[in-house]
Design a protein around this motif. Structure first.
Motif, short mmCIF file in Angstrom:
data_model
loop_
_atom_site.label_atom_id
_atom_site.label_comp_id
_atom_site.label_asym_id
_atom_site.label_seq_id
_atom_site.Cartn_x
_atom_site.Cartn_y
_atom_site.Cartn_z
N SER A 1 0.84 -1.19 0.00
CA SER A 1 0.00 0.00 0.00
C SER A 1 0.88 1.25 0.00
O SER A 1 2.11 1.18 -0.03
CB SER A 1 -0.96 0.02 1.20
N HIS A 2 0.23 2.40 0.06
CA HIS A 2 0.96 3.68 -0.03
C HIS A 2 1.89 3.88 1.15
O HIS A 2 3.04 4.33 0.98
CB HIS A 2 -0.04 4.84 -0.09
N ASP A 3 1.45 3.55 2.36
CA ASP A 3 2.25 3.80 3.56
C ASP A 3 2.89 2.55 4.15
O ASP A 3 3.77 2.65 5.00
CB ASP A 3 1.37 4.45 4.65
N GLY A 4 2.46 1.38 3.76
CA GLY A 4 2.92 0.16 4.40
C GLY A 4 4.09 -0.50 3.71
O GLY A 4 4.37 -0.25 2.53
N MET A 5 4.78 -1.36 4.44
CA MET A 5 5.89 -2.13 3.86
C MET A 5 6.22 -3.33 4.73
O MET A 5 5.88 -3.38 5.90
CB MET A 5 7.14 -1.26 3.67
N ILE A 6 6.93 -4.26 4.11
CA ILE A 6 7.44 -5.44 4.79
C ILE A 6 8.95 -5.48 4.58
O ILE A 6 9.43 -5.20 3.48
CB ILE A 6 6.80 -6.73 4.24
N CYS A 7 9.67 -5.81 5.64
CA CYS A 7 11.11 -5.98 5.54
C CYS A 7 11.47 -7.36 6.07
O CYS A 7 11.04 -7.73 7.16
CB CYS A 7 11.85 -4.90 6.34
N GLU A 8 12.24 -8.10 5.29
CA GLU A 8 12.70 -9.42 5.73
C GLU A 8 14.22 -9.46 5.75
O GLU A 8 14.88 -8.97 4.82
CB GLU A 8 12.17 -10.51 4.80
N VAL A 9 14.76 -10.03 6.82
CA VAL A 9 16.20 -10.20 6.95
C VAL A 9 16.48 -11.69 7.11
O VAL A 9 15.86 -12.35 7.95
CB VAL A 9 16.75 -9.44 8.17
N ARG A 10 17.41 -12.21 6.31
CA ARG A 10 17.80 -13.62 6.39
C ARG A 10 19.27 -13.70 6.78
O ARG A 10 20.12 -13.02 6.21
CB ARG A 10 17.62 -14.30 5.04
N SER A 11 19.56 -14.53 7.77
CA SER A 11 20.96 -14.78 8.13
C SER A 11 21.55 -15.74 7.11
O SER A 11 20.82 -16.39 6.35
CB SER A 11 21.04 -15.40 9.52
N PRO A 12 22.88 -15.88 7.04
CA PRO A 12 23.49 -16.83 6.09
C PRO A 12 22.98 -18.25 6.27
O PRO A 12 22.93 -19.02 5.30
CB PRO A 12 24.98 -16.72 6.42
N PHE A 13 22.60 -18.63 7.50
CA PHE A 13 22.06 -19.97 7.75
C PHE A 13 20.58 -20.07 7.45
O PHE A 13 19.99 -21.15 7.55
CB PHE A 13 22.30 -20.38 9.20
N GLY A 14 19.93 -18.93 7.14
CA GLY A 14 18.52 -18.95 6.77
C GLY A 14 17.56 -18.51 7.86
O GLY A 14 16.34 -18.56 7.65
N LEU A 15 18.05 -18.10 9.03
CA LEU A 15 17.15 -17.60 10.07
C LEU A 15 16.44 -16.34 9.57
O LEU A 15 17.01 -15.53 8.86
CB LEU A 15 17.94 -17.28 11.34
N LEU A 16 15.17 -16.19 9.98
CA LEU A 16 14.31 -15.14 9.42
C LEU A 16 13.89 -14.10 10.46
O LEU A 16 13.54 -14.45 11.59
CB LEU A 16 13.06 -15.76 8.81
N LEU A 17 13.91 -12.85 10.05
CA LEU A 17 13.26 -11.75 10.77
C LEU A 17 12.33 -11.08 9.79
O LEU A 17 12.74 -10.67 8.69
CB LEU A 17 14.29 -10.74 11.28
N ASP B 1 12.39 -16.19 13.57
CA ASP B 1 13.10 -17.06 14.49
C ASP B 1 13.54 -16.29 15.72
O ASP B 1 13.96 -15.12 15.63
CB ASP B 1 14.31 -17.67 13.79
N SER B 2 13.48 -16.93 16.88
CA SER B 2 13.70 -16.25 18.15
C SER B 2 15.07 -15.58 18.25
O SER B 2 15.21 -14.51 18.84
CB SER B 2 13.51 -17.23 19.32
N ALA B 3 16.10 -16.20 17.66
CA ALA B 3 17.43 -15.61 17.72
C ALA B 3 17.48 -14.27 17.00
O ALA B 3 18.26 -13.39 17.36
CB ALA B 3 18.45 -16.56 17.11
N MET B 4 16.63 -14.12 16.00
CA MET B 4 16.56 -12.86 15.23
C MET B 4 15.60 -11.87 15.88
O MET B 4 15.91 -10.69 16.02
CB MET B 4 16.12 -13.16 13.80
N THR B 5 14.44 -12.33 16.30
CA THR B 5 13.43 -11.44 16.87
C THR B 5 13.84 -10.93 18.25
O THR B 5 13.29 -9.94 18.74
CB THR B 5 12.07 -12.15 16.98
N GLY B 6 14.78 -11.62 18.89
CA GLY B 6 15.22 -11.19 20.22
C GLY B 6 16.35 -10.18 20.19
O GLY B 6 16.79 -9.72 21.25
N ASN B 7 16.80 -9.77 19.00
CA ASN B 7 17.90 -8.82 18.90
C ASN B 7 17.36 -7.43 18.57
O ASN B 7 16.93 -7.16 17.44
CB ASN B 7 18.89 -9.27 17.83
N THR B 8 17.39 -6.55 19.55
CA THR B 8 16.84 -5.20 19.40
C THR B 8 17.55 -4.41 18.30
O THR B 8 16.91 -3.73 17.50
CB THR B 8 16.93 -4.44 20.73
#
Length: 541
Positions: free
Chosen positions: A12-28, A44-51
């Protein structure tokens, strides 16, 4: 973008999604709108737990969105640079998350200034050792100073260069003493007694990765790991830890001549700073600003049992060694109060004052009477030729007005940081011209902290501050009255200010004209015909 580990998808006009993948494939996975301070978080918790990872990824998304939205090439370049820097940081942290092990070590963190646990990362044999801070998620490593147990911020890559903690870089006088108090404001130098020697002086690499370096890049964002969570220079709505960390990181970075905190001054980040007043984070900002301005000083003029008064002058009066008029004005209104003089921004104010002429604009004002267009920046610039090119220079390094404005905002933030560390219940602030702007910033910053001293009253004289801002923070920050003494005959504000601010109208020229009952406009046009005449001709109410 500089990495394929971080992906952006517009929604949409104001919205967006951002995805980050670690080399091993972990997802944020982050989703939200351009105005959202905090996105929704999945993965994945290891990614979502990193501020730090979350905030940098979200800062990337906002800058990427704005890069695509704006057509102006200069703005697009700025957003592109920030987006790429945040993407690089997010990718670097994601790579480190893959190697998290079970080994830990305690220590003060030079990224978030908390004493916390740091989790060791398994890196390659040739790589620089790394930890991730449990509190902020920022990459750290042991300080290179002998026998120092503090943790330094870690730059990107595998280069083996010495990294020193915030104490050994003199970004912070002391982790332990960061919340110490002083009896009176003129004892502020006690807050800047450094516990450790400054080892950064001996190495050209020592400041690499420190956000005090002032360059928007991977190292700086790693050093301030939560930078960009609120991305407050681009949107409003500061709230929560993200806003605090982002605001402080921006405030800490850069020489004033280079724009430093993104040319927004203190006014857009006071909520972030205010929330950290009296803490190590706030102490680091105060120390950085005071160190940067060699002319900064708070000197006692008069003692007394009343509420302390702090007085700051502006660019047409700051270099004048004669404070007689200012002191007499304040003494008449507050005969029982201790009075302090705030010296600031000598370098920036001197350059700006060189462009000003005493009572500039008096004749022009008469000639332009009734001409509404005279308020616009281009018309004002014509009235001020030949100094207009300097005021209208788009290059911040060549524009003395904007460097002085940034210095005024930084001075206000630094003053707030010092006042918050005093054992005093309340203060009265008096400011002229850009000194008034500094006092507005100081009051708003103080108002965001429940533990800081209260601001009893504010007196603004010929304030070089625009009218279009939201004045709720100022109103709520002051328990008594904000007295705004303005003059429609002030040529500096009518022409010089308008030219530099592209037609903006100063509150020192026309008043606030706002709805808040404790902000009072005082028309002194009959007594004040020039920007330097307020102290001699105005009686404080």
């Amino acid at each position: 973008m500089t990495t394929d580990a971080v992906l952006f998808k517009p929604v949409s006009h104001d919205g967006m999604i951002c995805e980050v993948r670690s080399p091993f494939g972990l997802l944020l996975r982050l989703e939200g709108t351009i105005t959202a301070v905090e996105p929704t978080v999945e993965g994945d918790s290891a990614m979502t737990g990193n501020t730090a990872l979350i905030h940098n990824a979200w800062a990337y998304a906002k800058n990427e969105k704005l890069f695509r939205r704006f057509k102006d090439e200069k703005k697009k370049q700025s957003f592109r640079k920030l987006a790429d820097a945040h993407a690089d940081v997010a990718a670097e942290i994601a790579k480190l998350v893959d190697g998290l092990g079970d080994d830990t070590r305690p220590g003060w963190c030079s990224a978030c200034y908390a004493r916390t646990t740091h989790h060791k990362v398994k890196t390659g044999r040739l790589s620089l050792s790394a930890y991730l801070c449990e509190t902020c998620g920022g990459p750290t490593l042991k300080c290179a100073a002998p026998q120092c147990d503090n943790m330094a911020t870690r730059g990107a890559g595998s280069a083996r260069i010495p990294r020193f903690c915030a104490e050994h870089r003199h970004e912070l006088p002391s982790f332990e003493r960061a919340a110490d108090k002083i009896a009176t404001v003129d004892a502020y130098e006690q807050l800047r007694v450094f516990d450790k020697s400054n080892l950064s002086r001996g190495s050209k690499y020592a400041m690499a990765g420190a956000f005090a370096a002032g360059v928007v890049g991977t190292g700086g964002l790693l050093a301030a790991p939560a930078v960009g969570g609120a991305i407050g220079t681009l949107v409003g709505g500061y709230a929560g830890a993200a806003a605090i960390s982002y605001g402080l990181a921006m405030l800490g970075g850069g020489a004033v001549a280079a724009g430093g905190l993104g040319m927004v001054g203190g006014t857009y980040v006071v909520a972030a700073v205010g929330a950290a007043l009296g803490t190590a984070l706030g102490a680091s900002i105060t120390s950085a600003y005071v160190s940067e301005d060699k002319s900064f000083a708070i000197r006692k003029f008069r003692d007394g049992p009343g509420i302390p008064v702090i007085v700051a002058r502006g660019f047409t009066t700051e270099k004048d060694p004669n404070w007689k008029s200012a002191m007499q004005m304040v003494e008449k209104r507050y005969p029982d109060s201790p009075i302090y003089r705030l010296h600031w921004g000598s370098k920036e104010l001197s350059k700006l004052a060189a462009l000003a002429v005493k009572n500039v604009g008096a004749k022009q004002a008469a000639a332009a009477a009734g001409n509404a267009a005279a308020r616009a920046g281009k018309v004002a610039a014509k009235k001020l030729a030949p100094i207009a090119p300097a005021l209208l220079a788009s290059d911040i390094l060549k524009n003395p007005w904007h460097t002085a404005v940034v210095r005024a905002d930084r001075t206000g933030v630094a003053l707030a940081g010092i006042l918050a560390r005093t054992q005093v219940e309340s203060y009265i602030l008096v400011g002229h011209s850009l000194g008034a702007r500094a006092m507005i910033t100081a009051a708003e910053t103080m108002g965001t902290s429940k533990d800081a001293p209260r601001i009893d009253t504010v007196h603004l004289l010929g304030a070089a501050e625009g009218k279009k801002a939201d004045w709720r923070p100022l109103s709520e920050a002051v328990t008594g009255t904000v007295n705004n003494y303005y003059s429609t005959k002030d040529g500096v504000l009518k022409y010089m200010y308008a030219a530099a601010q592209m037609g903006s109208v100063a509150v020192g020229l026309r008043g606030f004209e706002c709805k808040y009952s404790n902000i009072k406009d005082r028309n002194v046009s009959a007594k004040v015909a020039g920007h330097s005449e307020y102290f001699d001709n105005v009686r404080l109410l």
